[in-house]
Structure formats: structure tokens, C-alpha cells
Design a protein around this motif. Structure first.
Motif, mmCIF file in Angstrom:
data_model
loop_
_atom_site.group_PDB
_atom_site.id
_atom_site.type_symbol
_atom_site.label_atom_id
_atom_site.label_comp_id
_atom_site.label_asym_id
_atom_site.label_seq_id
_atom_site.Cartn_x
_atom_site.Cartn_y
_atom_site.Cartn_z
ATOM 1 N N PRO A 52 -12.017 -6.509 -0.270
ATOM 2 C CA PRO A 52 -11.624 -7.465 0.894
ATOM 3 C C PRO A 52 -10.244 -7.911 1.150
ATOM 4 O O PRO A 52 -9.757 -7.825 2.071
ATOM 5 C CB PRO A 52 -12.710 -8.588 0.704
ATOM 6 C CG PRO A 52 -13.701 -7.972 -0.036
ATOM 7 C CD PRO A 52 -13.216 -7.130 -1.030
ATOM 8 N N ARG A 53 -9.395 -7.808 -0.014
ATOM 9 C CA ARG A 53 -8.131 -8.470 0.053
ATOM 10 C C ARG A 53 -7.379 -7.328 0.712
ATOM 11 O O ARG A 53 -6.384 -7.833 1.365
ATOM 12 C CB ARG A 53 -7.515 -8.650 -1.571
ATOM 13 C CG ARG A 53 -6.166 -8.687 -1.700
ATOM 14 C CD ARG A 53 -5.783 -10.293 -1.298
ATOM 15 N NE ARG A 53 -4.589 -10.362 -1.423
ATOM 16 C CZ ARG A 53 -3.580 -11.349 -0.820
ATOM 17 N NH1 ARG A 53 -4.195 -11.659 0.498
ATOM 18 N NH2 ARG A 53 -2.353 -11.423 -0.772
ATOM 19 N N LEU A 54 -7.456 -5.946 0.483
ATOM 20 C CA LEU A 54 -6.824 -4.901 1.277
ATOM 21 C C LEU A 54 -7.110 -5.148 2.820
ATOM 22 O O LEU A 54 -6.212 -5.124 3.717
ATOM 23 C CB LEU A 54 -7.301 -3.583 0.829
ATOM 24 C CG LEU A 54 -6.489 -2.287 1.814
ATOM 25 C CD1 LEU A 54 -5.082 -2.465 1.435
ATOM 26 C CD2 LEU A 54 -7.148 -1.202 0.987
ATOM 27 N N SER A 55 -8.298 -5.499 3.239
ATOM 28 C CA SER A 55 -8.466 -5.712 4.719
ATOM 29 C C SER A 55 -7.880 -6.966 4.996
ATOM 30 O O SER A 55 -7.239 -6.866 6.115
ATOM 31 C CB SER A 55 -10.069 -5.875 4.999
ATOM 32 O OG SER A 55 -10.711 -4.591 4.539
ATOM 33 N N GLU A 56 -7.710 -7.767 4.450
ATOM 34 C CA GLU A 56 -7.049 -9.005 4.728
ATOM 35 C C GLU A 56 -5.430 -8.887 5.001
ATOM 36 O O GLU A 56 -4.893 -9.471 5.918
ATOM 37 C CB GLU A 56 -7.283 -10.191 3.803
ATOM 38 C CG GLU A 56 -8.640 -10.606 3.760
ATOM 39 C CD GLU A 56 -8.996 -11.419 2.311
ATOM 40 O OE1 GLU A 56 -7.992 -11.752 1.548
ATOM 41 O OE2 GLU A 56 -10.068 -11.825 2.286
ATOM 42 N N VAL A 57 -5.086 -8.224 3.841
ATOM 43 C CA VAL A 57 -3.546 -8.193 4.062
ATOM 44 C C VAL A 57 -2.991 -7.090 5.111
ATOM 45 O O VAL A 57 -2.183 -7.466 5.941
ATOM 46 C CB VAL A 57 -2.890 -7.308 2.566
ATOM 47 C CG1 VAL A 57 -1.475 -6.744 2.688
ATOM 48 C CG2 VAL A 57 -3.104 -8.052 1.472
ATOM 49 N N VAL A 58 -3.836 -6.103 5.467
ATOM 50 C CA VAL A 58 -3.527 -5.233 6.496
ATOM 51 C C VAL A 58 -3.804 -5.859 7.953
ATOM 52 O O VAL A 58 -2.711 -6.006 8.792
ATOM 53 C CB VAL A 58 -4.479 -3.834 6.614
ATOM 54 C CG1 VAL A 58 -4.465 -3.221 7.719
ATOM 55 C CG2 VAL A 58 -4.114 -3.139 5.330
ATOM 56 N N ALA A 59 -5.095 -6.677 8.075
ATOM 57 C CA ALA A 59 -5.199 -7.572 9.273
ATOM 58 C C ALA A 59 -3.867 -8.478 9.423
ATOM 59 O O ALA A 59 -3.460 -8.648 10.800
ATOM 60 C CB ALA A 59 -6.697 -8.132 9.078
ATOM 61 N N ALA A 60 -3.381 -9.098 8.559
ATOM 62 C CA ALA A 60 -2.126 -9.940 8.714
ATOM 63 C C ALA A 60 -1.085 -9.113 9.205
ATOM 64 O O ALA A 60 -0.380 -9.811 9.984
ATOM 65 C CB ALA A 60 -2.055 -10.634 7.264
ATOM 66 N N ARG A 61 -0.863 -8.146 8.683
ATOM 67 C CA ARG A 61 0.457 -7.417 9.419
ATOM 68 C C ARG A 61 0.340 -6.966 10.677
ATOM 69 O O ARG A 61 1.022 -6.908 11.277
ATOM 70 C CB ARG A 61 0.854 -6.065 8.428
ATOM 71 C CG ARG A 61 1.493 -6.546 7.274
ATOM 72 C CD ARG A 61 0.816 -6.829 5.772
ATOM 73 N NE ARG A 61 1.632 -7.846 4.935
ATOM 74 C CZ ARG A 61 0.974 -8.882 4.460
ATOM 75 N NH1 ARG A 61 -0.004 -9.206 4.881
ATOM 76 N NH2 ARG A 61 1.810 -9.667 3.710
ATOM 77 N N ARG A 62 -1.136 -6.787 10.722
ATOM 78 C CA ARG A 62 -1.473 -6.092 12.321
ATOM 79 C C ARG A 62 -1.288 -7.123 13.380
ATOM 80 O O ARG A 62 -0.719 -7.218 14.523
ATOM 81 C CB ARG A 62 -2.674 -5.445 12.528
ATOM 82 C CG ARG A 62 -2.836 -4.082 11.818
ATOM 83 C CD ARG A 62 -4.031 -3.400 11.550
ATOM 84 N NE ARG A 62 -3.853 -1.998 11.370
ATOM 85 C CZ ARG A 62 -4.988 -1.444 10.970
ATOM 86 N NH1 ARG A 62 -6.120 -1.904 11.039
ATOM 87 N NH2 ARG A 62 -4.843 -0.048 10.436
ATOM 88 N N ALA A 63 -1.934 -8.396 12.759
ATOM 89 C CA ALA A 63 -1.629 -9.680 13.700
ATOM 90 C C ALA A 63 -0.268 -10.081 14.027
ATOM 91 O O ALA A 63 0.365 -10.536 15.063
ATOM 92 C CB ALA A 63 -2.182 -10.856 13.206
#
Length: 82
Positions: A52-63
Motif C-alpha cells: 500500500p505504501r507504493l500506492s500512497e507515494v505515487v498518489a501523492a506525486r500525482r496530486a
């Protein structure tokens, strides 16, 4: 997790068109490298174990409007990476 799209100290080298695969992208040096490369215009694929951490990190960069596709990969096991 806030991402500053403007590097400290002013201008950084521009890397438009450069493709980079960053391993270990969810923490430490891997995350720091991705965060330095993205604002400079590099196309960064963030690779890390599928958590789940990978998804969180990628989502933050996309945001933060920094495109960063996830590349789930466990590279510790050579057979899994092949």
C-alpha cells in the motif's frame, strides 16, 4: 505527504525526455531521488515492493501534478524480477 515541485536553491537541471526507473522508491534514497527527478522533468517510474505504501507515494506525486507511474516489483529475488 506534500511534495514541493520547486527545488530548493532555484533552478535545477532540466531532464525533459529522460526516462528513469527508480528502485526502492517508497523510502530513503529511492524516494529522495524520485522527488528530485520529477520536478526536473524526468519521466520517473517508481519501483518498489507491491505494498500500500507504493500506492500512497505515487498518489501523492500525482496530486502534486508530478506524473509517476508505479512499477510494483520485488527485486530482492532474482527469479521474481525476471
Amino acid at each position: 505527504m506534500a511534495i514541493d515541485a520547486n527545488p530548493p536553491g532555484g533552478s535545477a537541471p532540466r531532464l525533459e525526455g529522460t526516462r528513469v526507473l527508480v528502485t526502492g522508491a517508497t523510502s530513503g534514497l529511492g524516494l529522495a531521488m524520485a522527488d528530485a527527478l520529477l520536478p526536473a522533468g524526468a519521466q520517473v517510474a517508481m519501483a518498489a515492493r507491491p505494498t500500500p505504501r507504493l500506492s500512497e507515494v505515487v498518489a501523492a506525486r500525482r496530486a502534486a501534478r508530478l506524473a509517476a507511474p508505479a512499477a510494483p516489483a520485488g527485486l530482492r529475488d532474482a527469479r521474481a524480477a525476471a
